[in-house]
Enzyme design. Structure first.
Site, PDB file in Angstrom:
ATOM      1  N   GLY A 105       0.795  -1.229   0.000  1.00  0.00           N
ATOM      2  CA  GLY A 105       0.000   0.000   0.000  1.00  0.00           C
ATOM      3  C   GLY A 105       0.823   1.272   0.000  1.00  0.00           C
ATOM      4  O   GLY A 105       0.267   2.352  -0.131  1.00  0.00           O
ATOM      5  N   THR A 120       7.568  -6.156  -5.682  1.00  0.00           N
ATOM      6  CA  THR A 120       8.971  -6.522  -5.454  1.00  0.00           C
ATOM      7  C   THR A 120       9.536  -7.326  -6.627  1.00  0.00           C
ATOM      8  O   THR A 120      10.686  -7.137  -7.026  1.00  0.00           O
ATOM      9  CB  THR A 120       9.100  -7.281  -4.123  1.00  0.00           C
ATOM     10  OG1 THR A 120       8.859  -6.341  -3.072  1.00  0.00           O
ATOM     11  CG2 THR A 120      10.495  -7.873  -3.934  1.00  0.00           C
ATOM     12  N   LYS A 173      -3.868  -0.824   3.985  1.00  0.00           N
ATOM     13  CA  LYS A 173      -4.846  -1.732   4.592  1.00  0.00           C
ATOM     14  C   LYS A 173      -5.182  -1.291   6.022  1.00  0.00           C
ATOM     15  O   LYS A 173      -6.328  -1.357   6.446  1.00  0.00           O
ATOM     16  CB  LYS A 173      -4.198  -3.124   4.623  1.00  0.00           C
ATOM     17  CG  LYS A 173      -5.164  -4.208   4.829  1.00  0.00           C
ATOM     18  CD  LYS A 173      -5.246  -5.110   3.605  1.00  0.00           C
ATOM     19  CE  LYS A 173      -6.481  -5.957   3.703  1.00  0.00           C
ATOM     20  NZ  LYS A 173      -7.053  -6.254   2.401  1.00  0.00           N
ATOM     21  N   SER A 231       5.496 -10.810  -5.336  1.00  0.00           N
ATOM     22  CA  SER A 231       4.474 -10.693  -6.369  1.00  0.00           C
ATOM     23  C   SER A 231       4.783  -9.523  -7.286  1.00  0.00           C
ATOM     24  O   SER A 231       5.592  -8.655  -6.979  1.00  0.00           O
ATOM     25  CB  SER A 231       3.109 -10.505  -5.716  1.00  0.00           C
ATOM     26  OG  SER A 231       3.158  -9.412  -4.836  1.00  0.00           O
ATOM     27  N   SER A 245      -4.310 -16.737   2.584  1.00  0.00           N
ATOM     28  CA  SER A 245      -3.563 -16.547   1.332  1.00  0.00           C
ATOM     29  C   SER A 245      -2.082 -16.328   1.586  1.00  0.00           C
ATOM     30  O   SER A 245      -1.229 -16.983   1.011  1.00  0.00           O
ATOM     31  CB  SER A 245      -4.037 -15.256   0.646  1.00  0.00           C
ATOM     32  OG  SER A 245      -4.978 -15.506  -0.311  1.00  0.00           O
ATOM     33  N   THR A 255      -2.157  -3.378  -8.524  1.00  0.00           N
ATOM     34  CA  THR A 255      -2.761  -2.066  -8.777  1.00  0.00           C
ATOM     35  C   THR A 255      -1.754  -0.946  -8.541  1.00  0.00           C
ATOM     36  O   THR A 255      -2.098   0.222  -8.597  1.00  0.00           O
ATOM     37  CB  THR A 255      -3.967  -1.840  -7.842  1.00  0.00           C
ATOM     38  OG1 THR A 255      -3.510  -2.034  -6.491  1.00  0.00           O
ATOM     39  CG2 THR A 255      -5.077  -2.821  -8.128  1.00  0.00           C
ATOM     40  N   SER A 256      -0.487  -1.281  -8.264  1.00  0.00           N
ATOM     41  CA  SER A 256       0.515  -0.260  -7.939  1.00  0.00           C
ATOM     42  C   SER A 256       1.539  -0.155  -9.066  1.00  0.00           C
ATOM     43  O   SER A 256       1.535  -0.959  -9.988  1.00  0.00           O
ATOM     44  CB  SER A 256       1.201  -0.650  -6.625  1.00  0.00           C
ATOM     45  OG  SER A 256       2.021  -1.782  -6.831  1.00  0.00           O
ATOM     46  N   ALA A 279       3.214  -6.171  -9.352  1.00  0.00           N
ATOM     47  CA  ALA A 279       2.219  -5.155  -9.026  1.00  0.00           C
ATOM     48  C   ALA A 279       0.850  -5.590  -9.511  1.00  0.00           C
ATOM     49  O   ALA A 279       0.726  -6.128 -10.615  1.00  0.00           O
ATOM     50  CB  ALA A 279       2.594  -3.834  -9.696  1.00  0.00           C
ATOM     51  N   ASP A 286     -11.263  -9.321  -0.159  1.00  0.00           N
ATOM     52  CA  ASP A 286     -10.248 -10.373  -0.054  1.00  0.00           C
ATOM     53  C   ASP A 286     -10.372 -11.134   1.250  1.00  0.00           C
ATOM     54  O   ASP A 286      -9.517 -11.068   2.125  1.00  0.00           O
ATOM     55  CB  ASP A 286      -8.829  -9.830  -0.258  1.00  0.00           C
ATOM     56  CG  ASP A 286      -8.478  -8.740   0.737  1.00  0.00           C
ATOM     57  OD1 ASP A 286      -9.371  -8.322   1.494  1.00  0.00           O
ATOM     58  OD2 ASP A 286      -7.309  -8.340   0.772  1.00  0.00           O
TER      59      ASP A 286
END
Lengths: 510, 510
Positions: B168, B203, B286, B194, B262, B198-199, B196, B256
């Site tokens: 975030g 990493t 978050k 992971s 997850s 939505t950003s 991106a 989510d």
């Protein structure tokens, strides 16, 4: 991005396009994101399906979308990412426990009918409402929005009657009697009906064994103006079409949170002013007890009153099939017989009770007697034959003219005694296994009802089918499941079940 | 029924076949019902899509299903109705507020990975859990089942460390420092990351600007055995693959509910024993407040403890980007610089604090100091270059070797004053509009941080892109949205907002 059209040879309720993963990445698209696809001044909004090995210069488009865009295989279209439809915000609002306003309900239903919402989004909406329920205002907003986004029947009549059953009882051909009774007395009853979803016959399937039911709205209007009534299939009329799309998502989940709005939207769309609501009550139906029937009825009456529809709910006995016949042709025969011979008695009693209730709702005294007179004097049968003719069937049809499957299997009593149960789910399963409702002449004809005395060797029921393979499948069912239970002493077996309990660990440890 | 194969040229996560409505009616199939499709001894279970004008002698099958069946266009297959997968009962149980047992969780995850559940069913599952939540036992069952139905990293090491951020904050390249610090001290840290969603950069996107990240599990294992660490993309490793399928359904709904399972499933699958959990706290993340951060942390710690993973959560400052760089290449450059020059200070402080916390979790005294020493002495940088080499990158890479977009746009201060805010969502939007994360060299380089004194005409930030069109789109954004706020008097603006309230009707009526 400009891409070549690959036409995928089928249709879907909601627009989907297929893109290769490399193209999707370039456009920054995730699965279920939206794209605008345009060709000249024509455009659609579609949801993206991402494929692993789709041609990278192409976009896959279903037949129905290609018709709207007027494009052919190999032609170029533009594809670009776009915002999701506004109604997705309404679904997200519901996911955070918000309330749906009228404007939001309209947006939602417009987008559902327009095919803008994906199955994932519709499933989330349906599940959210399943958990949260609907306030009475939301139910009103959604019902009116469903009606506003579809067609309406406009009859220039001040009072329009209707009958609706919540279903769950096999053999319930009551509407085939109620409609002609009411219409024969000069009142208007535009009955739309459904086909079977999980049962051996729906009212539309039953009527279709006698006359065409797949009438467009204009034709339906003409039938009613001529005869005061009709019994047609509601599925092709485009009345509250959003509801049909919602039901497709509810069905595999086994939930129906739009239950009351769904039903009342269809009634509002045909302009009903007075509705008798049959709530079959017993094992295997929606209302297992009278308490549940009252609670369900309350919801209908409250929403109906906001919509300007007067509703009288009636809880009815549902522990065995109505009459003896289960399956489209068998039931059509039984309904024709009942209009003439006033038998079987349970079917006649149910039809006259519901018709009488409707009559009393509009101020007719002794509704039950008036309805029964219409039946006894043959007025109702005459009216039914007028309706059959107006819908395009043969008005002189006799019960025996309706063909049945020629392969049969009869099951006999193995002992003397009394019939103490007829298991509705098993009867329905046998009827479906025999081929109903697709095979109209398939079904089950009972020879007994609960309480009847039987001797070993007496026939209990006969199964009809067009196929020996299906009859063999029925044989397997009757070997395992008992459709008709025989008690030795009386028509009621007093011991219901021996309750055994095996603790999973020693009691002292609990 | 025997039908001819029409291959539909794309793949789907879950098997779907297309049938014409007439064929579907004959087989008594509704949309989303299941069929068994078989050819010789090979078979699949698929969900039915019903089409209006599909050939009546054919069945449409996607490429991936045709591979499993080993059938070609025009060949015959058998299609017959079949029961829905058992896991549909698990979803229905959840719809009536039941609890998911371990056996049910296994059934569910097996069927999800096997492609047996439709999007409608998955969306209902996700929405049901969104409304009901998960008990700690259910969360445990689902997490373990996700891991059991995928691959696992098996390192023969007793202690395996890991770092995870809830994200975030733009520019958070902390993992690129934490991993080499920990690995350089001889401890094992198999970091999967992971891309991106939505950003402007995840990493994996950042690391990919320096070295390959798309390693298979065997290769990842080899890198760790050689260097004690790695920074790879988790998406291709097949660790807890059910999770990836669930996320695809959650994403369009903006919910989510599998959040904690997850994340911990991925950690369990790599065998983590100790995890430092970064909970960025502030607007746009978050956890907007410290209270929320504590609540979220509690969930992770509790489930982690059941799974045998020791978790230490750390709430971190998140009101502005970490460091100055946002976008894959810019961030990779900044991380390389920080390993050498110990600047920017906020990035170094964050990385050392998280690494130090991890060290203290396994009994190292003064973890912060030990971690800082690894950085200061160049041990961490050396380790990072070993990891780069082991992953297939150039170990001698210098920050300036990493290419940036050659089109730039610099935004300047319009007045003297102090920077009192940097708006994370606007910075992220600018970075994405410039082309990040797909265009690795695109992004935003800040020249100021909150509290800095600026004069009119000083540069505030520079945007990098490969495309003038994208730079033009960024220009439009900076005309409307203010990414960096300047206050006249101090680095903190005391008045947050004037709260106005216009009553919608006269107050007396309320």
């Amino acid at each position: 991005m400009q891409l070549k059209v690959v036409i995928l040879p089928y249709e879907s309720a909601h627009y989907t396009v297929v893109l290769d993963q490399t193209v999707a990445k370039k456009l920054d698209l995730k699965p279920n994101d939206r794209v605008r696809v345009f060709s000249g001044s024509r455009e659609i909004i579609a949801t993206v399906t991402i494929a692993k090995d789709f041609p990278q210069d192409s976009v896959g488009i279903y037949t129905n979308a290609s018709r709207i865009l007027q494009v052919n295989e190999g032609e170029a279209v533009h594809v670009e990412p776009t915002e999701p439809p506004k109604s997705l915000d309404v679904i997200r609002k519901k996911l955070v426990r918000g309330k749906i306003t009228f404007e939001e309900a309209m947006q939602l239903m417009r987008d559902i009918v327009g095919g803008l919402l994906s199955e994932v989004e519709l499933a989330a909406l349906v599940t959210a409402i399943h958990f949260q329920g609907l306030s009475i205002d939301e139910a009103y907003n959604l019902t009116v929005a469903m009606v506003e986004t579809g067609r309406r029947l406009s009859l220039n009549r001040p009072t329009i009657l209707d009958k609706h059953s919540l279903g769950g009882v096999p053999g319930d051909k009551t509407s085939l009697l109620v409609v002609p009774i009411i219409a024969s007395l000069g009142f208007t009853i535009p009955k739309t009906s459904s086909r079977a979803i999980t049962s051996p016959a729906g009212t539309a399937d039953r009527m279709e064994a006698i006359a065409p039911v797949n009438l467009p709205l204009e034709e339906m209007t003409r039938v009613i103006e001529k005869t005061n009534g009709c019994i047609v299939w509601g599925g092709a009329l485009n009345l509250a079409p959003a509801d049909d799309i919602i039901i497709r998502v509810e069905y595999p989940l086994g939930i129906d949170p739009f239950f009351v709005p769904s039903i009342l939207a269809k009634k509002l769309a045909v302009g009903s002013t007075h509705v008798v609501l049959d709530v079959p009550t017993g094992r295997g139906t929606k209302a297992r007890t009278l308490e549940e029937a009252r609670r369900i009825a309350h919801d209908f009456i409250e929403l109906g009153s906001m919509l300007g529809i007067k509703i009288q709910a009636v809880s009815t006995y549902a522990e065995e099939p109505v009459g003896y016949a289960v399956g489209p042709a068998l039931e059509a025969r039984e309904a024709l017989q009942a209009l003439n011979s006033l038998k079987p008695l349970d079917l006649v009693d149910k039809a006259v009770s519901l018709a009488g209730t409707l009559l009393e709702m509009i101020g007719i005294q002794n509704g039950f007697d008036v309805a029964f007179e219409a039946l006894r004097t043959g007025k109702a049968e005459k009216k039914f034959r007028q309706i059959i003719e107006a819908q395009g069937g043969n008005p002189g049809i006799k019960p025996d003219d309706i063909p049945l499957g020629e392969k049969t299997l009869t099951v006999y009593a193995e002992e003397d005694g009394f019939v103490y149960y007829i298991d509705n789910p098993t009867i329905a399963l046998i009827g479906k296994t025999a081929g109903a409702p697709i095979d109209k002449g398939a079904g089950v004809l009972l020879h007994v009802k609960i309480g009847d005395k039987v001797k070993a060797g007496d026939p209990l029921f006969t199964v009809y089918s067009y196929s020996s393979v299906k009859i063999q499948a029925v044989e397997k069912i009757v070997e395992t499941l008992r459709a008709v239970g025989i008690g030795k002493i009386a028509g009621r077996k007093m011991m219901l079940e021996k309750i055994t309990f095996v603790p999973s660990r020693p009691l002292l440890e609990r």
